[in-house]
Design a protein around this motif. Structure first.
Motif, short mmCIF file in Angstrom:
data_model
loop_
_atom_site.label_atom_id
_atom_site.label_comp_id
_atom_site.label_asym_id
_atom_site.label_seq_id
_atom_site.Cartn_x
_atom_site.Cartn_y
_atom_site.Cartn_z
N PHE A 8 39.86 38.97 38.89
CA PHE A 8 40.82 38.98 37.79
C PHE A 8 40.08 39.04 36.45
CE2 PHE A 8 43.44 36.67 34.65
CZ PHE A 8 44.44 37.61 34.55
N ASN A 9 38.96 38.34 36.38
CA ASN A 9 38.17 38.36 35.15
C ASN A 9 37.75 39.79 34.79
OD1 ASN A 9 35.50 38.24 33.63
ND2 ASN A 9 36.19 36.14 33.43
N TRP A 10 37.45 40.59 35.82
CA TRP A 10 37.02 41.95 35.55
C TRP A 10 38.11 42.76 34.84
CZ3 TRP A 10 33.69 44.34 40.08
CH2 TRP A 10 32.49 43.63 40.14
N GLN A 11 39.36 42.39 35.09
CA GLN A 11 40.43 43.07 34.35
C GLN A 11 40.69 42.40 33.00
OE1 GLN A 11 41.55 45.87 34.81
NE2 GLN A 11 42.56 46.28 36.76
N ALA A 12 40.73 41.07 32.98
CA ALA A 12 41.19 40.38 31.77
C ALA A 12 40.10 40.21 30.71
CB ALA A 12 41.74 39.01 32.15
N PRO A 48 43.70 51.36 44.93
CA PRO A 48 43.65 50.14 45.76
C PRO A 48 42.91 48.98 45.09
CG PRO A 48 42.21 51.86 46.64
CD PRO A 48 43.04 52.51 45.57
N ILE A 49 41.89 49.28 44.28
CA ILE A 49 41.13 48.18 43.68
C ILE A 49 41.97 47.49 42.62
CG2 ILE A 49 39.09 47.65 42.31
CD1 ILE A 49 37.76 50.04 43.86
N ALA A 50 42.52 48.30 41.71
CA ALA A 50 43.39 47.71 40.69
C ALA A 50 44.58 47.02 41.33
CB ALA A 50 43.85 48.80 39.72
N GLN A 51 45.05 47.59 42.45
CA GLN A 51 46.19 47.00 43.14
C GLN A 51 45.85 45.63 43.70
OE1 GLN A 51 49.53 48.48 43.69
NE2 GLN A 51 49.64 46.27 43.89
N ASP A 52 44.66 45.51 44.32
CA ASP A 52 44.22 44.21 44.83
C ASP A 52 44.21 43.16 43.72
OD1 ASP A 52 43.87 45.12 47.33
OD2 ASP A 52 41.69 44.86 47.43
N ILE A 53 43.65 43.57 42.59
CA ILE A 53 43.53 42.60 41.49
C ILE A 53 44.92 42.26 40.95
CG2 ILE A 53 42.44 42.10 39.29
CD1 ILE A 53 40.27 44.06 39.95
N ALA A 54 45.79 43.24 40.90
CA ALA A 54 47.14 42.97 40.40
C ALA A 54 47.86 41.98 41.32
CB ALA A 54 47.93 44.26 40.28
N TRP A 55 47.73 42.19 42.64
CA TRP A 55 48.33 41.22 43.58
C TRP A 55 47.77 39.83 43.34
CZ3 TRP A 55 52.69 41.95 45.57
CH2 TRP A 55 53.10 43.19 46.11
N VAL A 76 23.83 50.21 22.03
CA VAL A 76 24.25 48.81 22.11
C VAL A 76 25.04 48.62 23.41
CG1 VAL A 76 24.34 48.67 19.61
CG2 VAL A 76 26.43 49.13 20.87
N ILE A 77 25.60 47.43 23.58
CA ILE A 77 26.35 47.16 24.80
C ILE A 77 27.78 47.69 24.65
CG2 ILE A 77 27.25 45.37 26.33
CD1 ILE A 77 24.86 43.68 25.59
N HIS A 78 28.22 48.47 25.61
CA HIS A 78 29.60 48.92 25.69
C HIS A 78 30.15 48.43 27.03
CE1 HIS A 78 28.73 51.74 22.35
NE2 HIS A 78 27.57 51.86 22.94
N SER A 79 31.42 48.77 27.29
CA SER A 79 31.96 48.38 28.58
C SER A 79 32.94 49.44 29.06
CB SER A 79 32.65 47.02 28.48
OG SER A 79 32.98 46.56 29.77
N PHE A 80 32.75 49.87 30.31
CA PHE A 80 33.57 50.93 30.91
C PHE A 80 34.79 50.29 31.55
CE2 PHE A 80 34.85 53.27 34.64
CZ PHE A 80 34.84 54.60 34.25
N TRP A 81 35.98 50.74 31.14
CA TRP A 81 37.18 50.12 31.71
C TRP A 81 38.32 51.13 31.85
CZ3 TRP A 81 41.29 46.55 29.15
CH2 TRP A 81 42.05 45.91 30.14
N VAL A 82 38.78 51.31 33.07
CA VAL A 82 39.99 52.10 33.32
C VAL A 82 40.96 51.16 34.03
CG1 VAL A 82 40.90 54.22 34.30
CG2 VAL A 82 38.50 54.09 33.66
N MET A 142 33.09 47.07 33.65
CA MET A 142 31.66 46.79 33.83
C MET A 142 30.93 47.21 32.56
SD MET A 142 29.35 45.57 35.82
CE MET A 142 30.13 45.39 37.42
N ASP A 143 29.99 46.36 32.13
CA ASP A 143 29.30 46.62 30.87
C ASP A 143 28.27 47.73 31.00
OD1 ASP A 143 30.80 44.61 29.90
OD2 ASP A 143 29.16 43.18 29.61
#
Lengths: 231, 842, 109
Positions: free
Chosen positions: B392-396, A28-35, A149-155, A162-163
């Motif tokens: 959107f920024n969080w994805q892009a 649902p979260i990725a879906q919200d952003i995709a919309w 160092v700084i990484h970022s978690f992304w699925v 989020m970093d």
């Protein structure tokens, strides 16, 4: 077909899918952003078209130009209206995807150049290298830390990124609608092997949660996690 | 007496233009040969040289881009190894930002402004030259490092802790920190002198509200540079201190915070985008109305839009940090501000389109680039608004989508307008017409190549491709997208190569251009082609400013404007008042000199010693720098006994201002403004590390009464020095000797320096212990440096008094020193208060 | 205030955006401070101390802009046009950037 926005390139019509594509959301979260993205794209396309048409029309004969209508009417009020709408949508979706309310907590700990994940199991936390186990169909909060160092978690299919910042702990909410395997990566440049810092998220059927087949390991104790600062 | 209405001043009688030209040329021209180039301080020469050098760096940066595209064309390329790849994308970004875009706009502004404002040079010609040499030397250090394989490889944003000593042990990161900071001297120098030139050197009667829009744009740019570069310079200095001496500003284990670097970097980094865009928009506002054969729509609205951009763009920096874990409300502030900054952009876009509607646009080559700008920049602006949307920024964020967006903005918003500008002003710069056909082909190749490269890159990013990866073996779905980007990248490169060839052919073989080929209204075309170093044989009054280039040209050349010729054999310009440009006094500009190059070499020696790790010796290299700056000030044109100059029949102006500030004073105020932003950034760092940063708290200093006493002593001594300076100025203005007061001031300042040094070395806790200790020591060092400079200022004044050079009409050095001294006193007091507050919260 | 140009005019020109910049910085600073000190938990009637603290500088800024708008014409006469636009920029920017205070979640969750 959602890729219609790029219909100018028939070659790629089918190309929006992919294990890391933000355009094939699986929660649902990725879906919200995709919309949100498709709405933004539609609006942007209309606005770009408007400007291009106005520019093209300027190559006619000279016309009377009411200055204020152009600078204040179009420039200020029209753009302010569009932007206000966008901002409202941004805030609304932004609040929706924030980690409000209870959720299962899992840990993601980054280092050059690998991830250690842990989730609560029947006999205490389970730890795994490069694989994050979560239940499908419910929100999961990932607590993200780093020891160097700084990484970022992304699925991409499950939510935003989020970093992972040394000395801090960040929280990101993700959710998978259905069981399955989703790919993730480190999005923030972190040195030599940045590109190879990939991982997997396995979403389990809620009926099988916590998964029994996984080996039980002692509680997670890398140094930086132990002294992880105030949340 | 100077009349209030400049238009009422009678014109000078016409004279023979050729005679005036010879007289001026002897005084203003560069020396012969290579030495003449080295010693030149002319804004025309240096402006062209800035642009030419920037173009060379653009070529190098473009070459690096092609290497990146070659690597990414296939998923598993073994073309570059990862370490080299990291160096290449880091250098591509750094070169394009610091060695191409900024110097390019500086060069264009330096070249054009005096011509548009109707004067003969910028306010501080030697500073222009110094800026150029710092740029060239600093840029060369970066390029040599690249060739030697020790270029920085941590990304152009240099995020800590990756760029810290632990994870980047080589000198690569030091090359970036020191090299870029060295180059930034030129940015600050340019900002100061553009600012002062626009405010003080406009032709008589050219009100601020009537000056060409380009000047408004550059005024905004200069102000932004003065406020925007100091945070970057501070960040670089702090990170270099951490790397060199172990002061842990950004080390989370010792109370530092990696996010402080990000705040300082983006506090510069986002305004930077607008610093780059504003001059480009200035070119558009100049070119579009003339090519549409009309006047600009909404002059006032555009000025307000510039004003809005200058300020609002400082409220956006956190939108580069949307994923670092900042609360939603704080993100929302910056999201809203990021939306809002689109409004002034829209105002300008619609004003330009409105202008084209009102007129009859002609599809000449510069107009093609204007259309390229509209097509490209509008899309870049819209994706920018998308990125301001937090979810959107969080994805892009950190994907190829952002790479595509920023290239749409920078190439659309800077490169296309600059190409429009170059083709527009090429007849002025080279005196020649272009060869037909080639330029159009170059335009189409660049346009098609650009959109071919970057349009689909948005999709690549949405499909999950992160930035800064060299291979993507597991993601075949990105392959075709990348291959097509690479292909079109090479098309774009061919286009730029063709553009360069076109320029070279035009400069070398083009037919001679007629004067004022575009029938422009502005003064930049009211001169011979290519322009002589002095620009105008006489300076235009109100009537000639409005006459249009073609009509003003002859009258100016015949000396009918103000201050005709160079009958006194000096480089004379007119200084006018800030708002309405009433003539105030005549200023004498320096002659050709190699001193700027020598100073640049001296600074370069310091940079190289730091780079080599000779930290004990490096400060010694600052002594020649100080000595040379002393010599610089001594060699400023002294006109102790200069008689007033007749700039028009019956109108005598003093060579030194009877009232009103000198150019140097205006310059110093600008410098202190930039310095103040630097200091404010440092105080922000102190507050951030004390209040916001997680990790171990600042250990107590356990400062006792002696510390308080020492601090009070330093402040009291500085106050005594300040009062001494005031007293000396009062005595000099009354025509009395001021030696005693000056000696007292020098002694007080020296004593303050000694007291501070004792405090720093005696009781200050070890700065490597904790970030709180480090930032405290940095504040003390900042104050110490300022006191040391104050000592030099007061000693310089004392030296002048000893030589008998101070008199009521010539007391500028006392006033300048007073400015610096008061600033130092204020900074010392604020620093004391801030450290006190830090103690209370610790 | 001087009528003809000079620093007075420039001062008026930048007054509006400067007021915005000050309010924006203070609000951002107070926001960080408030999150550290737990202001969101302290309620003042219907709203938290946090939101009041962040909103106050903006209200002050809006007030300042309004006062200056009322005076700019008398101070600058025919030259008031662009400075007045500057004041409007300050006013609208303050309203716009502070609007999220009403809705967005204030601190880390």
């Amino acid at each position: 077909m959602k890729c219609a926005g790029f219909a100018t390139v028939p070659l790629l019509l089918a190309g929006c899918k992919g294990p890391l594509s933000t355009l094939s959301p699986a929660g649902p979260i990725a879906q919200d952003i995709a919309w949100l993205w498709w709405a933004l794209l539609a609006g942007a396309a209309l606005l770009a078209l408007l400007v291009f048409v106005l520019v093209a029309l300027s190559f006619g004969r000279p016309r009377e130009v009411p200055e204020k209508r152009w600078t204040f009417g179009l420039g200020v009020w029209f753009s302010l209206a569009v932007l206000t709408l966008t901002l409202a949508a941004a805030l609304w979706v932004g609040e929706r995807i924030l980690p409000h309310g209870p959720a299962l907590e899992v840990h993601a700990h980054a280092r050059q150049w690998s991830w250690t994940f842990s989730h609560p199991g029947a006999q205490g936390p389970n730890e795994a290298e490069g694989v994050l186990h979560i239940p499908a169909g419910q929100p999961v909060d990932v607590l993200i830390t780093s020891s160097d160092v700084i990484h970022s978690f992304w699925v991409p299919q499950l939510g935003g990124k989020m970093d992972a910042i040394p000395g801090r702990q960040n929280r990101l909410r993700i959710e998978a609608t259905r069981p399955g395997t989703y790919e993730g990566l480190c999005a923030e440049f972190c040195g030599l092997e940045h590109a190879s810092m990939r991982f997997e998220v396995i979403a389990h059927d809620p009926a099988d949660w916590p998964p029994a087949s996984l080996p039980v390991s002692p509680p997670l104790s890398p140094p930086a996690l132990m002294e992880a600062p105030r949340p | 007496m100077i009349p209030n209405d400049v238009a009422a001043i009678p014109p000078n009688p016409p004279r023979r233009a050729l005679h005036l030209h010879r007289e001026l040329d002897i005084v203003w021209r560069n020396g012969p040969g290579l030495w003449g180039q080295i010693t030149s301080v002319s804004h025309t020469t240096l402006g062209l040289r800035f642009m030419g050098t920037a173009f060379v760096f653009f070529g190098i940066g473009g070459l690096l881009a092609m290497l990146i595209r070659a690597q990414l064309a296939t998923p598993q390329s073994a073309f570059l190894d990862t370490a080299l790849y990291n160096q290449i994308f880091t250098m591509h970004g750094s070169i394009m930002m610091f060695l191409f875009a900024i110097p390019m706009l500086e060069g264009l502004a330096m070249y054009l402004l005096p011509k548009m404002l109707g004067t003969r040079d910028l306010a501080f010609p030697r500073l222009s030259a110094l800026g150029y040499w710092c740029y060239l030397l600093g840029g060369s250090i970066l390029i040599l490092a690249l060739l030697a394989g020790v270029a920085p490889g941590d990304g152009w944003f240099m995020y800590t802790p990756l760029s810290g000593k632990t994870y980047s042990p080589g000198i690569n990161a030091d090359v970036w920190l020191l090299g870029v900071t060295f180059v930034e001297i030129s940015a600050l120098a340019a900002a100061i002198e553009l600012m002062v030139s626009i405010l003080r050197l406009r032709a008589p009667g050219m009100k601020l509200t009537q000056m060409p829009l380009f000047a408004w744009y550059i005024l905004g740019t200069a102000a932004m540079m003065l406020a925007g570069f100091p945070p970057l310079i501070l960040g670089s200095v702090l990170l270099e201190m951490e790397r060199a001496f172990g002061w842990p500003f950004f080390d989370p284990e010792r109370g530092g915070d990696p996010l402080l670097w990000q705040h300082l970097f983006w506090l510069f980094g986002h305004p930077e985008v607008y610093i780059i865009f504003l001059p480009a928009a200035g070119v558009l506002s100049t070119v579009i109305p003339v090519l549409s054969r009309t006047t600009i729509v909404g002059y006032g609205a555009i000025v307000a839009a510039i004003l809005g951009m200058v300020f609002l763009s400082f409220g956006l920096w956190v939108h580069h940090m949307f994923t670092v874990g900042i609360p939603h409300l704080a993100l929302a502030f910056f999201s809203a501000a990021s939306m809002l900054v689109a409004v002034p952009t829209a105002v300008q876009i619609f004003a330009w389109i409105g202008t084209m509607w009102r007129g009859r646009p002609e599809l000449k080559l510069p107009m093609l680039y204007v259309l390229g700008f509209f097509f490209t920049f509008v899309m870049g602006g819209l994706t920018g608004v998308m990125l301001a949307v937090v979810p959107f920024n969080w994805q892009a964020h950190d994907t190829a989508f952002v790479t595509a967006h920023l290239h749409y903005v920078l190439i659309g918003g800077f490169v296309f307008p600059m190409l429009a500008g170059v083709t527009w002003w090429m007849p002025l710069m080279s005196g020649r017409r272009r060869i037909r056909g080639l330029g159009e082909s170059a335009f189409w190749l660049i346009l098609i190549g650009f959109h071919g490269t970057f349009f689909l890159m948005h999709l690549t990013g949405l499909m999950g491709m992160p930035r800064r990866i060299p291979t993507y073996a597991d993601n075949p779905e990105w392959m075709l997208l990348n291959l097509s980007s690479s292909f079109f990248g090479f098309v774009m490169t061919i286009g730029f190569a063709l553009f360069t060839i076109d320029l070279i052919l035009q400069a070398g073989f083009g037919k001679r251009s007629v004067r004022d080929p575009w029938h422009a209204p502005s003064l930049d075309w009211a001169m011979a082609l290519p322009p002589p170093n002095y620009n105008f044989a006489s300076l235009p009054g109100v009537e000639l400013q409005k006459a249009g280039a073609a009509d003003a040209m002859l009258k100016l050349a015949r000396g009918e404007g103000f201050l005709p010729g160079a009958p006194r054999g000096r480089r004379e310009i007119l200084v006018t008042s800030v708002g309405s440009a009433r003539p105030e006094h005549v200023a004498l500009l320096p002659f050709n000199t190699a001193l700027p190059l020598v100073v640049a070499f001296a600074i370069c020696a310091f940079v190289l010693l730091m780079l080599g790790g000779f930290y004990a010796v490096a400060p010694v290299a600052l002594i020649p720098v100080a000595g040379l700056i002393w010599a610089w000030a001594r060699r400023a044109v002294a006109a102790v006994d200069a008689a007033p100059v007749e700039i028009a029949p019956g109108l005598l102006l003093p060579v030194h201002p009877a009232n009103g500030a000198t150019l140097t004073q205006s310059g110093l105020v600008s410098l202190l403004f930039a310095n103040g932003t630097f200091f404010a950034s440092l105080l922000f760092g102190l507050a951030f590390l004390t209040l916001v940063s997680p990790g171990p708290p600042v250990p107590a200093w356990q400062a006792d009464g002696t510390v308080l006493l020492a601090a009070i002593a330093v402040l009291a001594l500085l106050a005594a020095g300040t009062l001494g300076g005031r007293w000396a100025l009062a005595r000099v203005e009354a025509g009395q000797p001021a030696g005693a007061a000056l000696i007292g001031s020098v002694v007080a300042n020296l004593a303050a320096l000694v007291a501070l040094a004792a405090l720093a070395l005696g009781v200050l806790p070890d700065p490597t212990r904790h970030a709180g200790d480090a930032v405290r020591a940095a504040l003390v060092a900042y104050v110490g440096l300022h006191i040391a400079v104050a000592v030099l200022f007061s000693a310089f004044a004392l030296d002048q008094a000893r030589r008998g050079e101070l008199n009521p009409a010539h007391a500028g050095s006392l006033r300048n020193w007073g400015l610096w001294q008061r600033y130092t006193l204020a900074a010392a007091a604020l620093a004391t208060a801030a450290l006190w507050a830090q103690e209370l919260t610790a | 205030m001087r009528r003809v140009g000079g620093m007075g005019w420039l001062g008026w020109l930048i007054a509006g955006p400067t007021v915005w910049a000050a309010a924006f910085s203070v609000a951002y600073g107070l926001h960080g401070l408030g999150c550290e000190l737990g202001w969101p938990a302290l309620s003042l009637g219907p709203v938290s101390l946090q939101r009041v603290a962040i909103a106050l500088p903006s209200l002050a800024a809006i007030l300042v802009c309004l006062v200056l708008l009322a005076r700019v014409k008398t101070a600058l006469g025919p030259e008031a046009g662009i400075p007045r636009l500057g004041l409007w920029i300050g006013l609208i920017a303050t309203l716009y950037t502070m609007a999220p205070v009403l809705v967005a979640t204030s601190c880390r969750v």
